[in-house]
Every structure is written in structure tokens, then in C-alpha cells.
Write a protein that holds these residues in place. Structure first.
Motif, mmCIF file in Angstrom:
data_model
loop_
_atom_site.group_PDB
_atom_site.id
_atom_site.type_symbol
_atom_site.label_atom_id
_atom_site.label_comp_id
_atom_site.label_asym_id
_atom_site.label_seq_id
_atom_site.Cartn_x
_atom_site.Cartn_y
_atom_site.Cartn_z
ATOM 1 N N LEU A 1 -13.163 58.916 37.884
ATOM 2 C CA LEU A 1 -14.340 58.379 37.210
ATOM 3 C C LEU A 1 -14.890 57.139 37.888
ATOM 4 O O LEU A 1 -15.758 56.452 37.337
ATOM 5 N N VAL A 2 -14.407 56.833 39.086
ATOM 6 C CA VAL A 2 -14.839 55.627 39.792
ATOM 7 C C VAL A 2 -16.102 55.889 40.585
ATOM 8 O O VAL A 2 -16.248 56.925 41.241
ATOM 9 N N SER A 3 -17.014 54.928 40.537
ATOM 10 C CA SER A 3 -18.228 54.966 41.357
ATOM 11 C C SER A 3 -18.673 53.528 41.607
ATOM 12 O O SER A 3 -18.253 52.614 40.890
ATOM 13 N N PRO A 4 -19.508 53.241 42.591
ATOM 14 C CA PRO A 4 -19.898 54.187 43.644
ATOM 15 C C PRO A 4 -18.814 54.276 44.700
ATOM 16 O O PRO A 4 -17.936 53.423 44.790
ATOM 17 N N GLY A 5 -18.871 55.322 45.515
ATOM 18 C CA GLY A 5 -17.946 55.467 46.622
ATOM 19 C C GLY A 5 -16.604 56.028 46.203
ATOM 20 O O GLY A 5 -16.439 56.630 45.140
ATOM 21 N N THR A 6 -15.616 55.807 47.056
ATOM 22 C CA THR A 6 -14.276 56.364 46.888
ATOM 23 C C THR A 6 -13.405 55.445 46.045
ATOM 24 O O THR A 6 -13.459 54.219 46.185
ATOM 25 N N ALA A 7 -12.602 56.039 45.194
ATOM 26 C CA ALA A 7 -11.675 55.254 44.382
ATOM 27 C C ALA A 7 -10.676 54.541 45.283
ATOM 28 O O ALA A 7 -10.054 55.170 46.140
ATOM 29 N N PRO A 8 -10.472 53.235 45.112
ATOM 30 C CA PRO A 8 -9.580 52.488 46.001
ATOM 31 C C PRO A 8 -8.108 52.603 45.642
ATOM 32 O O PRO A 8 -7.243 52.321 46.468
ATOM 33 N N LEU A 9 -7.814 53.003 44.417
ATOM 34 C CA LEU A 9 -6.445 52.952 43.906
ATOM 35 C C LEU A 9 -5.909 54.360 43.719
ATOM 36 O O LEU A 9 -6.397 55.120 42.883
ATOM 37 N N LYS A 10 -4.881 54.706 44.497
ATOM 38 C CA LYS A 10 -4.226 56.009 44.415
ATOM 39 C C LYS A 10 -2.718 55.795 44.250
ATOM 40 O O LYS A 10 -2.174 54.789 44.682
ATOM 41 N N GLY A 11 -2.047 56.769 43.669
ATOM 42 C CA GLY A 11 -0.600 56.652 43.523
ATOM 43 C C GLY A 11 -0.199 55.473 42.669
ATOM 44 O O GLY A 11 0.731 54.739 43.005
ATOM 45 N N VAL A 12 -0.900 55.275 41.539
ATOM 46 C CA VAL A 12 -0.647 54.108 40.694
ATOM 47 C C VAL A 12 0.822 54.027 40.300
ATOM 48 O O VAL A 12 1.475 55.035 40.054
#
Length: 389
Positions: free
Chosen positions: A293-304
Motif C-alpha cells: 500500500l506504499v506510494s509513490p514509488g517502491t516500498a523501502p521496507l521489506k522483510g520486517v
């Protein structure tokens, strides 16, 4: 008083687990966080430790797995994981779990620092346990070290002296993290299973975890709504797992870190890259972050994974994999990257915790540059700088 000023005063005065009132609740993350520039500015080129930091911040290596902690005779444990800081006179203590089996040194250790941040000692807190992943600090200054195994236990350890004790009344399941709530006198617990649950333990006597009631969150399948608590009939978890004992127990995809501040508890789920916010005063839950649900662009946080909070009210969320980052979520629903580690793509960032003054952030790279699954290459760091107050 602004929430940030209140939070800073609370941390400087003792423990972040002792917050009361409605300041965090009133400015809670009301919608999933969206991309924004970091309040600290862009990341700078990697420093000598391979860490990209904002301008004005510096990093240092505090300890390396299977090597003597500098200035002590203690050999730091493998696979450093969840951690916390405790005020200790004018200095502090950093506690860290070891996410490995007992034969390889699983359990927990501590490093003691003076007022200038110099190491003055290090020692073992817990031995003979398995896969001690995360945990949580209590208001009475003990560290709850949680075993991430099917019938894992919570171990209460004593950084200021005392023998570690198992707390089976808190349930036997795949424990991950814990967070203490002094208002409702409860400990919240996450479960690292794809169909795991979110629990709370209500001790019969606050400050004594030897007995009490284990409960599980009951709610619908939506990403937000109201919830209730239901008692788990058999906390032993055998032959029926705790997560399968209560009809309607809400499922979460791989519970990880857990953090409490003033009527709100946040926890992360790695399977769907979400940060959940539980509003305890209103009995509702919602999403604080969702990478879809993050915008704009790519979500910065993965593998929380592990999560902690700062004196400014910012959440700091560490990545297990992803881009080896610690990201921050601000009270106004903005997410950005705080730091990134180069050359350690087979590791994960663990154990973020601020010292009592809030100007030093401790954390580990569980497997370091080696990527060794046994965690023999683990590195524990400290970042110092102008953190928001």
C-alpha cells in the motif's frame, strides 16, 4: 506537552515500557505509512564498517561473534538477535539473545557501558536454551528471552543479578517477541508461524510472571477492526497448539518484533511485510505499514522484523534480508530508510535498541559478511548521532 517531549522525558526517566496517558494514542499512525524523504536527509557513502548513514551519524563495531568483547575477557555469542538497553547508574547495559541451539551457545548475553559509551564488562545471562530469537524488557528491569521453537518457552533473565527462570505460564509456542504494558499489567507476545496468533499474558501479580492467564486476540479477517481477548485453555500447547485452541483467534503471517508505548502496541509480520498497530484503549487494530500500500514509488521496507521506538516517537524497523536496512516510520505516517549495510546480503539486522539517553542505537547483523547460518560471523554495532528528540 508535545508527544515527543513526553516520550523523551519518559525514556530519560527510566523505561520506555512505563508510558501512560494518551499522547501516543492521540497521534497514532492512523493509516499505513507512505514514502517520504528521511527527516535526517539522504544516506551518505558507506563508512569503514560498510554502513550508509545520514550526515552527522557514525558507526562502530561493539562486538563480534566468537571473539572476545574488547576490554573484557568474555567471548561474544553467535547469531545475535533481539536486544534491549537498561539504565545502569550513569551508564547502561545492552542485552542480546543468541538465536542458535544450546550446544552452540544459545541463550543471552550482556555488555555493560559507562556514561561515555565505553565497554566496562560483558557476561552471560542465559545458557542451555534453544533459538532465542527476540524478547522484551520489563518495567522491573528483567529481560524476557523467547525461544522460537514449537514448544518454546519465555525465560526471565536478570541483567542486574539473578539466575534465569523459565516462565511456562506464558505459554509454550513458537515465541518471538514480548512487550510490557504497565497500564493493563499485561505482556504482549508474538508467534512466528504462518498462521500464528497475537497473545497477551496477564500475571496474577504484576512483576511476578510465575503464574497468570494466557489470552489470544480474537478478531475478524480484515486488516482493521475491533478485537477481544479469549483465554487459552492449555498454555502448555500440547497436544493442541495454543494457536488452535480458541475459535476465532486472529491469524497473523509470521509474527516478529513487538513494541509498546502509551496505550499502543506495534508488532510486525514478516510473511506479508506489515506493521500492525493495536490501539489498546479503544480495542481496535489497524495497519501502520503494508508494503503493498506504499506510494509513490517502491516500498523501502521489506522483510520486517525487530522493531523499537525512539525518544522522538519514531518507530525503527529492522529488515531480515530485504536490503539490509533499518527503516523509520514517523508519527505522521512517513516511512524512509535510516541506514543500510553493504556486503551482508545473507544476513539480517536484529536487536535494535536505544540507550537511555536516546543518542545511541545498538543493533546486530546476525551473520555478518560470512552469511554463516550458525551466526559465527555476527557483528554488533552502535550508531551515534543527532537522533530526533
Amino acid at each position: 506537552m508535545e508527544r515527543r517531549s513526553f516520550l523523551r522525558a519518559s525514556v530519560l526517566g527510566g523505561t520506555a515500557a512505563a508510558f501512560t496517558g494518551s499522547l501516543w494514542q492521540g497521534a497514532a499512525l492512523a493509516a499505513p505509512a507512505q514514502n517520504a524523504p528521511s527527516p535526517y536527509g539522504p544516506l551518505q557513502p558507506a563508512d569503514a564498517n560498510g554502513i550508509h548513514l545520514p550526515a552527522g551519524f557514525t558507526s562502530q563495531v561493539v562486538a563480534r561473534s566468537r571473539q572476545t568483547v574488547p576490554g573484557t575477557s568474555y567471548r561474544w555469542h553467535s547469531a545475535p538477535d533481539g536486544g534491549a538497553c537498561f539504565a545502569d547508574g550513569t551508564g547502561w547495559i545492552y542485552v542480546s539473545n543468541s538465536e542458535t541451539i544450546s550446544l552452540l551457545g544459545g541463550g543471552a548475553s550482556m555488555i555493560r557501558f559507562d556514561a561515555a559509551g565505553r565497554v566496562t564488562g560483558a557476561s552471560r545471562l542465559l545458557s542451555g536454551t534453544n533459538i532465542n530469537c527476540a524478547g522484551g524488557k520489563t518495567p522491573w528491569n528483567t529481560w524476557l528471552s523467547c525461544e522460537e521453537t514449537d514448544l518454546g518457552r519465555v525465560w526471565e533473565t536478570y541483567p542486574f543479578g539473578g539466575r534465569a527462570v523459565a516462565r511456562p505460564a506464558m505459554g509454550r509456542f513458537t515465541h518471538e517477541a514480548a512487550a510490557a504494558d504497565p497500564v493493563r499489567r499485561a505482556i504482549y507476545l508474538t508467534e512466528d508461524k504462518g498462521d500464528g496468533c497475537f497473545y497477551r499474558f496477564v500475571p496474577h501479580t504484576w512483576g511476578d510472571l510465575s503464574s497468570g492467564t494466557l489470552q489470544v486476540m480474537v478478531a475478524g479477517t480484515a486488516a482493521s477492526g475491533s478485537f477481544t481477548w479469549a483465554t487459552v485453555p492449555d498454555p502448555d500447547g500440547f497436544p493442541i497448539a495454543t494457536r488452535n485452541q480458541v475459535s476465532g483467534a486472529k491469524r497473523f503471517d509470521g509474527g516478529e518484533g513487538c513494541y509498546y508505548a502509551d496505550d499502543t502496541v506495534w508488532f510486525t509480520t514478516k510473511g506479508d511485510n506489515r506493521v500492525w498497530q493495536v490501539n489498546l484503549a479503544s480495542g481496535t487494530y489497524e495497519l501502520a505499514y503494508d508494503d503493498d500500500l506504499v506510494s509513490p514509488g517502491t516500498a523501502p521496507l521489506k522483510g520486517v522484523d525487530n522493531v523499537t521506538g525512539s525518544t522522538a516517537g519514531d518507530l525503527y524497523v529492522a529488515e531480515d534480508g530485504g536490503s539490509m536496512q533499518i527503516c523509520m516510520i514517523t508519527p505522521d505516517d512517513k516511512v524512509s530508510v535510516f541506514l543500510r549495510i553493504d556486503g551482508q546480503g545473507s544476513s539480517e539486522i536484529t536487536g535494535p535498541a536505544f540507550n537511555p539517553a536516546g543518542n545511541r542505537l545498538y543493533f546486530s547483523s546476525q551473520r555478518g559478511t560470512s552469511g554463516d547460518r550458525l551466526g559465527t560471523g555476527g557483528i554488533t554495532y552502535c550508531v551515534t548521532g543527532p537522533f530526533r528528540t
